[in-house]
Design a protein around this motif. Sequence first.
Motif, PDB file in Angstrom:
ATOM      1  N   GLU A   1       0.944  -1.312  -0.041  1.00  0.00           N
ATOM      2  CA  GLU A   1      -0.223   0.124  -0.074  1.00  0.00           C
ATOM      3  C   GLU A   1       0.619   1.362   0.107  1.00  0.00           C
ATOM      4  OE1 GLU A   1      -3.271   0.645   2.834  1.00  0.00           O
ATOM      5  OE2 GLU A   1      -3.408  -1.606   3.147  1.00  0.00           O
ATOM      6  N   LEU A   2       2.015   1.207   0.687  1.00  0.00           N
ATOM      7  CA  LEU A   2       2.889   2.557   0.895  1.00  0.00           C
ATOM      8  C   LEU A   2       3.647   2.520  -0.295  1.00  0.00           C
ATOM      9  CD1 LEU A   2       4.290   1.989   4.287  1.00  0.00           C
ATOM     10  CD2 LEU A   2       2.905   3.613   3.773  1.00  0.00           C
TER      11      LEU A   2
ATOM     12  N   VAL B   1       5.073   6.245  -1.352  1.00  0.00           N
ATOM     13  CA  VAL B   1       5.933   6.537  -0.098  1.00  0.00           C
ATOM     14  C   VAL B   1       7.288   5.782  -0.209  1.00  0.00           C
ATOM     15  CG1 VAL B   1       5.920   6.030   2.500  1.00  0.00           C
ATOM     16  CG2 VAL B   1       3.635   6.877   1.198  1.00  0.00           C
ATOM     17  N   GLU B   2       8.330   6.464   0.077  1.00  0.00           N
ATOM     18  CA  GLU B   2       9.647   6.009   0.150  1.00  0.00           C
ATOM     19  C   GLU B   2       9.830   5.199   1.331  1.00  0.00           C
ATOM     20  OE1 GLU B   2      14.381   7.587  -0.563  1.00  0.00           O
ATOM     21  OE2 GLU B   2      12.575   8.965  -0.648  1.00  0.00           O
ATOM     22  N   LEU B   3      10.469   3.953   1.158  1.00  0.00           N
ATOM     23  CA  LEU B   3      10.881   3.215   2.285  1.00  0.00           C
ATOM     24  C   LEU B   3      12.338   3.185   2.384  1.00  0.00           C
ATOM     25  CD1 LEU B   3       8.376   0.431   1.734  1.00  0.00           C
ATOM     26  CD2 LEU B   3       8.088   2.413   3.155  1.00  0.00           C
ATOM     27  N   VAL B   4      12.927   2.852   3.453  1.00  0.00           N
ATOM     28  CA  VAL B   4      14.130   2.954   3.752  1.00  0.00           C
ATOM     29  C   VAL B   4      14.973   1.403   3.142  1.00  0.00           C
ATOM     30  CG1 VAL B   4      15.980   2.678   5.508  1.00  0.00           C
ATOM     31  CG2 VAL B   4      14.511   4.325   5.626  1.00  0.00           C
TER      32      VAL B   4
ATOM     33  N   ARG C   1      11.816  11.708   4.427  1.00  0.00           N
ATOM     34  CA  ARG C   1      11.072  12.536   3.214  1.00  0.00           C
ATOM     35  C   ARG C   1       9.906  12.301   2.925  1.00  0.00           C
ATOM     36  NH1 ARG C   1      16.545  11.597   1.191  1.00  0.00           N
ATOM     37  NH2 ARG C   1      15.962   9.527   0.265  1.00  0.00           N
ATOM     38  N   SER C   2       9.176  11.233   3.192  1.00  0.00           N
ATOM     39  CA  SER C   2       7.931  10.776   3.007  1.00  0.00           C
ATOM     40  C   SER C   2       6.943  11.251   4.151  1.00  0.00           C
ATOM     41  CB  SER C   2       7.754   9.550   2.436  1.00  0.00           C
ATOM     42  OG  SER C   2       8.247   9.307   1.172  1.00  0.00           O
ATOM     43  N   ALA C   3       7.403  11.538   5.282  1.00  0.00           N
ATOM     44  CA  ALA C   3       6.811  11.506   6.426  1.00  0.00           C
ATOM     45  C   ALA C   3       6.862  12.887   7.103  1.00  0.00           C
ATOM     46  CB  ALA C   3       6.917  10.280   7.242  1.00  0.00           C
ATOM     47  N   GLY C   4       7.128  13.840   6.697  1.00  0.00           N
ATOM     48  CA  GLY C   4       7.448  15.265   7.264  1.00  0.00           C
ATOM     49  C   GLY C   4       8.454  15.378   8.130  1.00  0.00           C
ATOM     50  N   GLY C   5       9.568  14.788   7.674  1.00  0.00           N
ATOM     51  CA  GLY C   5      10.797  14.868   8.595  1.00  0.00           C
ATOM     52  C   GLY C   5      10.658  13.806   9.787  1.00  0.00           C
TER      53      GLY C   5
ATOM     54  N   ASP D   1      -1.615  21.385   6.096  1.00  0.00           N
ATOM     55  CA  ASP D   1      -2.202  20.834   4.884  1.00  0.00           C
ATOM     56  C   ASP D   1      -1.382  20.210   4.275  1.00  0.00           C
ATOM     57  OD1 ASP D   1      -4.450  22.392   5.298  1.00  0.00           O
ATOM     58  OD2 ASP D   1      -3.995  23.974   4.128  1.00  0.00           O
ATOM     59  N   LYS D   2      -0.011  20.143   4.295  1.00  0.00           N
ATOM     60  CA  LYS D   2       1.009  19.330   3.682  1.00  0.00           C
ATOM     61  C   LYS D   2       1.502  18.298   4.433  1.00  0.00           C
ATOM     62  CE  LYS D   2       3.312  22.843   0.876  1.00  0.00           C
ATOM     63  NZ  LYS D   2       4.460  23.982   0.956  1.00  0.00           N
ATOM     64  N   SER D   3       1.205  18.227   5.660  1.00  0.00           N
ATOM     65  CA  SER D   3       1.634  17.075   6.360  1.00  0.00           C
ATOM     66  C   SER D   3       0.625  16.019   6.787  1.00  0.00           C
ATOM     67  CB  SER D   3       2.320  17.392   7.834  1.00  0.00           C
ATOM     68  OG  SER D   3       3.529  18.173   7.412  1.00  0.00           O
ATOM     69  N   ALA D   4      -0.728  16.776   6.887  1.00  0.00           N
ATOM     70  CA  ALA D   4      -1.856  15.633   7.453  1.00  0.00           C
ATOM     71  C   ALA D   4      -2.000  14.390   6.470  1.00  0.00           C
ATOM     72  CB  ALA D   4      -2.959  16.697   7.841  1.00  0.00           C
ATOM     73  N   PRO D   5      -2.010  14.652   5.221  1.00  0.00           N
ATOM     74  CA  PRO D   5      -2.403  13.787   4.357  1.00  0.00           C
ATOM     75  C   PRO D   5      -1.737  12.310   4.464  1.00  0.00           C
ATOM     76  CG  PRO D   5      -2.380  15.766   3.150  1.00  0.00           C
ATOM     77  CD  PRO D   5      -1.815  16.040   4.346  1.00  0.00           C
ATOM     78  N   PHE D   6      -0.220  12.431   4.860  1.00  0.00           N
ATOM     79  CA  PHE D   6       0.389  11.311   5.179  1.00  0.00           C
ATOM     80  C   PHE D   6      -0.350  10.409   6.254  1.00  0.00           C
ATOM     81  CE2 PHE D   6       3.463   8.707   7.725  1.00  0.00           C
ATOM     82  CZ  PHE D   6       3.775   8.015   6.762  1.00  0.00           C
ATOM     83  N   TRP D   7      -0.714  11.027   7.411  1.00  0.00           N
ATOM     84  CA  TRP D   7      -1.264  10.512   8.481  1.00  0.00           C
ATOM     85  C   TRP D   7      -2.821   9.986   8.162  1.00  0.00           C
ATOM     86  CZ3 TRP D   7       2.401   9.302  11.823  1.00  0.00           C
ATOM     87  CH2 TRP D   7       3.651  10.002  11.773  1.00  0.00           C
ATOM     88  N   ARG D   8      -3.537  10.900   7.597  1.00  0.00           N
ATOM     89  CA  ARG D   8      -4.960  10.663   7.364  1.00  0.00           C
ATOM     90  C   ARG D   8      -5.005   9.688   6.251  1.00  0.00           C
ATOM     91  NH1 ARG D   8      -9.496  14.949   7.786  1.00  0.00           N
ATOM     92  NH2 ARG D   8      -7.714  16.416   8.192  1.00  0.00           N
ATOM     93  N   GLU D   9      -4.639  10.074   5.193  1.00  0.00           N
ATOM     94  CA  GLU D   9      -4.666   9.139   3.701  1.00  0.00           C
ATOM     95  C   GLU D   9      -4.042   8.086   3.520  1.00  0.00           C
ATOM     96  OE1 GLU D   9      -5.060  12.588   0.932  1.00  0.00           O
ATOM     97  OE2 GLU D   9      -6.445  13.440   2.441  1.00  0.00           O
ATOM     98  N   VAL D  10      -2.460   8.137   3.786  1.00  0.00           N
ATOM     99  CA  VAL D  10      -1.928   6.839   3.589  1.00  0.00           C
ATOM    100  C   VAL D  10      -1.824   5.978   4.881  1.00  0.00           C
ATOM    101  CG1 VAL D  10       0.507   6.335   3.234  1.00  0.00           C
ATOM    102  CG2 VAL D  10      -0.300   8.545   2.319  1.00  0.00           C
ATOM    103  N   LEU D  11      -1.819   6.356   5.988  1.00  0.00           N
ATOM    104  CA  LEU D  11      -1.661   5.551   7.031  1.00  0.00           C
ATOM    105  C   LEU D  11      -3.212   5.343   7.754  1.00  0.00           C
ATOM    106  CD1 LEU D  11       1.265   6.546   9.268  1.00  0.00           C
ATOM    107  CD2 LEU D  11       1.284   4.881   7.526  1.00  0.00           C
ATOM    108  N   LYS D  12      -4.043   6.064   7.144  1.00  0.00           N
ATOM    109  CA  LYS D  12      -5.648   5.896   7.382  1.00  0.00           C
ATOM    110  C   LYS D  12      -5.644   6.045   9.064  1.00  0.00           C
ATOM    111  CE  LYS D  12      -6.492   3.755   3.324  1.00  0.00           C
ATOM    112  NZ  LYS D  12      -5.208   3.276   2.580  1.00  0.00           N
ATOM    113  N   ILE D  13      -5.141   6.841   9.740  1.00  0.00           N
ATOM    114  CA  ILE D  13      -5.096   6.940  11.176  1.00  0.00           C
ATOM    115  C   ILE D  13      -6.384   8.085  11.385  1.00  0.00           C
ATOM    116  CG2 ILE D  13      -4.360   7.684  13.354  1.00  0.00           C
ATOM    117  CD1 ILE D  13      -1.628   6.989  12.158  1.00  0.00           C
ATOM    118  N   SER D  14      -7.306   7.684  12.286  1.00  0.00           N
ATOM    119  CA  SER D  14      -8.376   8.301  12.523  1.00  0.00           C
ATOM    120  C   SER D  14      -8.269   9.948  12.870  1.00  0.00           C
ATOM    121  CB  SER D  14      -9.294   7.464  13.361  1.00  0.00           C
ATOM    122  OG  SER D  14     -10.372   8.337  14.047  1.00  0.00           O
ATOM    123  N   HIS D  15      -9.127  10.943  12.226  1.00  0.00           N
ATOM    124  CA  HIS D  15      -8.723  12.289  12.774  1.00  0.00           C
ATOM    125  C   HIS D  15      -9.860  12.434  13.772  1.00  0.00           C
ATOM    126  CE1 HIS D  15      -9.215  16.625  12.458  1.00  0.00           C
ATOM    127  NE2 HIS D  15      -7.658  16.436  12.622  1.00  0.00           N
TER     128      HIS D  15
END
Lengths: 134, 134
Positions: free
Chosen positions: A93-94, A99-102, A121-125, B17-31
């Motif tokens: 899925e990633l 999404v870049e994995l190590v 780089r893919s997770a906001g630092g 706006d730039k950082s939330a999509p990784f947690w919300r849409e990629v990892l699908k963690i509940s906001h």
Amino acid sequence: MKILGIEHIGIAVESLDKSAPFWREVLKISHRTTETVESEGVVTDIFDTGSGKVELLSALSEDSPVGKFLAKRGPGIHHICLQVDDIRSAIVELKAAGVELVKDEPSVGAEGYLVVFVHPRSAGGVLVELAERR
Amino acid sequence: MKILGIEHIGIAVESLDKSAPFWREVLKISHRTTETVESEGVVTDIFDTGSGKVELLSALSEDSPVGKFLAKRGPGIHHICLQVDDIRSAIVELKAAGVELVKDEPSVGAEGYLVVFVHPRSAGGVLVELAERR
């Protein structure tokens, strides 16, 4: 992929002997185990809060990931680890999401978990580890 | 003082706006919620993994704690928060142990928790927040 919770927080330390007393004696968090993880080049002291662990990470060498982190940033929070239900479906899925994995294949981390790291780089630092309990 | 678990991990971001999509849409963690915490100078986007939260922290001004962190270190993990049963007894115990706190009195953090911060000088380079749920 389903995220099941925060598995642990990884903290880079210069010395387990100097850093562990704060977690063990001041905060009185239960010590679980001390483990050498050769694949990551660390000795880790694992504390269990009851809901999520704290892993102190001491580098086995200066050119290990934690050794390089310490040289660049000093001691502090190194990564967060989220437990997933299925590491292989998570990787698929990633990668599909760009999404870049190590590394693209899971490796065996502390306590025998199957783990993969998302590149900061893919997770906001943030270095994000995903781990499946076997 | 009893540590009840990892309450959340605080992550400093340049832009929600730039950082939330990784947690919300990629990892699908509940906001869970978005909240402005004036006392800390942040807007926080709170995600709940089911076992510990992820709080994205956007600075309200450059001279807020998170604004200064971003200028110095860039985006990344800012602090960890451990839930305690009783914040006032925790403060008494920590001070008796010689631990340096950022402020000696609890303040009201996100979601109405009573919080206090241990200075990174006393915690191996880690900013540790302790929080009591009211």
